[in-house]
Each structure stands twice: as C-alpha cells, then as structure tokens.
Design an enzyme around this catalytic site. Structure first.
Site, mmCIF file in Angstrom:
data_model
loop_
_atom_site.group_PDB
_atom_site.id
_atom_site.type_symbol
_atom_site.label_atom_id
_atom_site.label_comp_id
_atom_site.label_asym_id
_atom_site.label_seq_id
_atom_site.Cartn_x
_atom_site.Cartn_y
_atom_site.Cartn_z
ATOM 1 C CG ASN A 8 45.942 74.578 -9.364
ATOM 2 O OD1 ASN A 8 45.471 74.937 -8.287
ATOM 3 N ND2 ASN A 8 46.122 75.412 -10.382
ATOM 4 C CE LYS A 10 43.057 75.407 -12.242
ATOM 5 N NZ LYS A 10 42.799 75.768 -13.609
ATOM 6 C CG HIS A 96 47.567 79.101 -12.150
ATOM 7 N ND1 HIS A 96 46.461 79.542 -12.839
ATOM 8 C CD2 HIS A 96 47.667 77.773 -12.405
ATOM 9 C CE1 HIS A 96 45.913 78.515 -13.479
ATOM 10 N NE2 HIS A 96 46.627 77.431 -13.231
ATOM 11 C CD GLU A 98 42.854 79.355 -13.268
ATOM 12 O OE1 GLU A 98 42.911 79.118 -12.047
ATOM 13 O OE2 GLU A 98 42.679 78.475 -14.133
ATOM 14 C CD GLU A 167 49.434 75.272 -15.577
ATOM 15 O OE1 GLU A 167 49.025 74.150 -15.306
ATOM 16 O OE2 GLU A 167 48.959 76.296 -15.064
ATOM 17 N N GLY A 173 41.780 74.170 -18.838
ATOM 18 C CA GLY A 173 40.346 74.000 -18.607
ATOM 19 C C GLY A 173 39.510 73.978 -19.871
ATOM 20 C CB SER A 212 43.115 70.130 -21.288
ATOM 21 O OG SER A 212 42.307 71.292 -21.165
HETATM 22 P P1 PGA Z 1 43.386 72.032 -16.191
HETATM 23 O O1 PGA Z 1 44.118 73.136 -15.312
HETATM 24 O O2 PGA Z 1 44.117 70.733 -15.971
HETATM 25 O O3 PGA Z 1 41.971 72.000 -15.654
HETATM 26 O O4 PGA Z 1 43.446 72.464 -17.612
HETATM 27 C C1 PGA Z 1 45.505 73.172 -15.218
HETATM 28 C C2 PGA Z 1 45.941 74.338 -14.372
HETATM 29 O O5 PGA Z 1 45.304 75.411 -14.447
HETATM 30 O O6 PGA Z 1 46.905 74.244 -13.609
#
Ligand code: PGA
Length: 256
Positions: A8, A10, A96, A98, A167, A173, A212
């Site tokens: 991803n 983003k 997602h 976000e 998630e 993150g 992460s």
């Molecule tokens: P991350 O993000 O691996 O940077 O924690 C995962 C995601 O948001 O899909």
C-alpha cells in the site's frame, strides 16, 4: 492456503520514481509458484505507468486504493471499477482506516464498494481494525461489527473475491506491530465469523495482517494458521525491504 503481500503505497511516489523502484524490486523477486502473491497499490494516477512496468515481471498484479460503486456519472473526484480495470488494476483496497478516520468512510459505503468491485470481477481487500489497543480484548465486537457491515450484501459466490485485512489502527505506521498473540487471537475470531457468514468459502478467505510489518517481524506472523499475508505500508516504499519481507513471509508458511 495461498499467501498475499499487498504493497500500500498510500500517497507516495511520482511517475519518475517507478522505473527505479521496479528495477530494484525485480532483481530479487521470485514469482510464487502457483498463484500471484504480490500486489502493488500505487496512487490512482500511477496505475497505468506501473502497469506498463510490471508487465515485464511475472507474478505481480495491481490494486487501486479505493473504488467507487457506480459505473460513471456526476461524481467529481471519484473513480469507477471499469476505469481502474482500464488502468490495469485487478484488486482494490477498501475501507482503509485512513479513509475511515480522515475521510468519513463508513462500513456501509465500504459494502457498496465491495459489491461493485466483485461484480466487476476484481478482488476486494476489505480493511477492518480497532482504533485503540485494549488488553482485555473488549474491542473484539468493534472489529466484528466492522467486518459484518463491510461485507454485508455479498453472496457466498462473491465472497470468493474478498480478502480481509485486519489492521489495528494503533499499529499502523507506529513501528509497534501487534504481537503474534494478538494477531493470532483476532485472526482466529475473524475466521470463525467468516465461516459463520460464508461457510466453506469463509474457511478459505485470505486474512491479511497490516500494521508496522517488516522483513524482521513478518515470518512469525505468517507462521500463524489464519494469517494469509500482509498489507504493507512503510516497508513497501523500499523495494529491497519489501522484497525481503515477501521472502521471509513465505518462509513463515514454509513456502520457498
Ligand atoms: P504500515 O501501514 O505498514 O506503514 O504500518 C500499513 C497500512 O496502513 O496498510
């Protein structure tokens, strides 16, 4: 059970970055034997360029980071599934955290998107996950409710094209991945629920973990019975590290 590693990206990268990225990625990438296990989700505007570049690499496909439920029309700023397919996407990431947290995405809207994605013969990666970490597991119901609502209205047949990504928001993150114990507990609960919803198909649904993940922690996660791969943010921005994550993730499932 097949594995899946979805990158991803983003809101990162420009078209000028792609050639170098995929060159480095392709150096060590070995396609999975009997299935595609690696998917890239670039921003919409990079899908077509990415499609041209990955056409030379066997065993990877593209995902969009969202998809609208309608075919076309007066919906400024939205992108339909046929447009995404036209640019080479065969998967779409939906719901997602976000999008849920910052752009008002609801599980009801995710369900509409998921229906459109599978109707268009694409695969839907439906994201769910709790906001806060709770030691006593009292957030289980929050997660299950998101799951039920986000896939409501999908028939068992359509469920074949659905992938679930667990998630936890607190792990995304932050460098603080959920422990294997937590992931194991939640993925087992999700598996039970998916079987309740879809029977045999639910027993086979791929459940990804995201939050992460790194080349160092992936193997202990994919070693878990109900973990079918990962949705990867930060680590996927570095082609060599993402490659290593795939290699180590396959090892966790005893796949070469
Ligand atoms: P991350 O993000 O691996 O940077 O924690 C995962 C995601 O948001 O899909």
């Amino acid at each position: 059970m097949s594995l899946l590693f979805a990158a991803n990206w983003k809101m990162n990268f420009l078209s000028k970055d792609l050639k170098n990225y995929f060159q480095i990625f392709a150096e060590k990438f070995v396609a999975a034997e009997n299935s595609v296990d690696t998917v890239f989700a670039p921003p919409f505007v990079l899908l077509k360029d990415a499609d041209n570049l990955i056409s030379k690499i066997k065993g990877i496909e593209l995902a969009a980071q969202n998809a609208h439920w309608l075919e076309s029309g007066a919906h400024t700023g939205e992108i339909s599934c046929s447009m995404l397919k036209d640019c080479g996407a065969t998967y779409a990431i939906l719901g997602h955290s976000e999008r849920r947290q910052f752009y008002g995405e609801t599980s009801a809207a995710v369900a509409k998107r998921a229906k459109a994605v599978v109707t268009n013969e694409m695969k839907a990666i439906v994201c769910i996950g709790e906001q806060d970490y709770k030691e006593d597991g009292s957030n289980t119901e929050e997660i299950l409710q998101q799951l039920r609502e986000s896939v409501s209205g999908l028939s068992t047949d359509e469920a074949n094209k659905v992938i679930i990504a667990y998630e936890p928001v607190w792990a995304i993150g932050t460098g603080r991945a959920a422990t294997p114990e937590i992931v194991n507990r939640i993925h087992n609960i999700l598996r039970e629920e998916l079987i309740k919803l879809w029977g045999e198909v639910g027993g086979q649904t791929i459940i990804l973990y995201g939050g992460s993940t790194t080349a160092d922690n992936i193997a202990e996660l994919t070693a878990l019975k109900n973990v079918g791969g990962a949705l990867v943010g930060g680590t996927s921005l570095k082609p060599d590290l993402f490659n290593q994550l795939i290699i180590n993730g396959r090892k966790g499932k005893n796949l070469a």
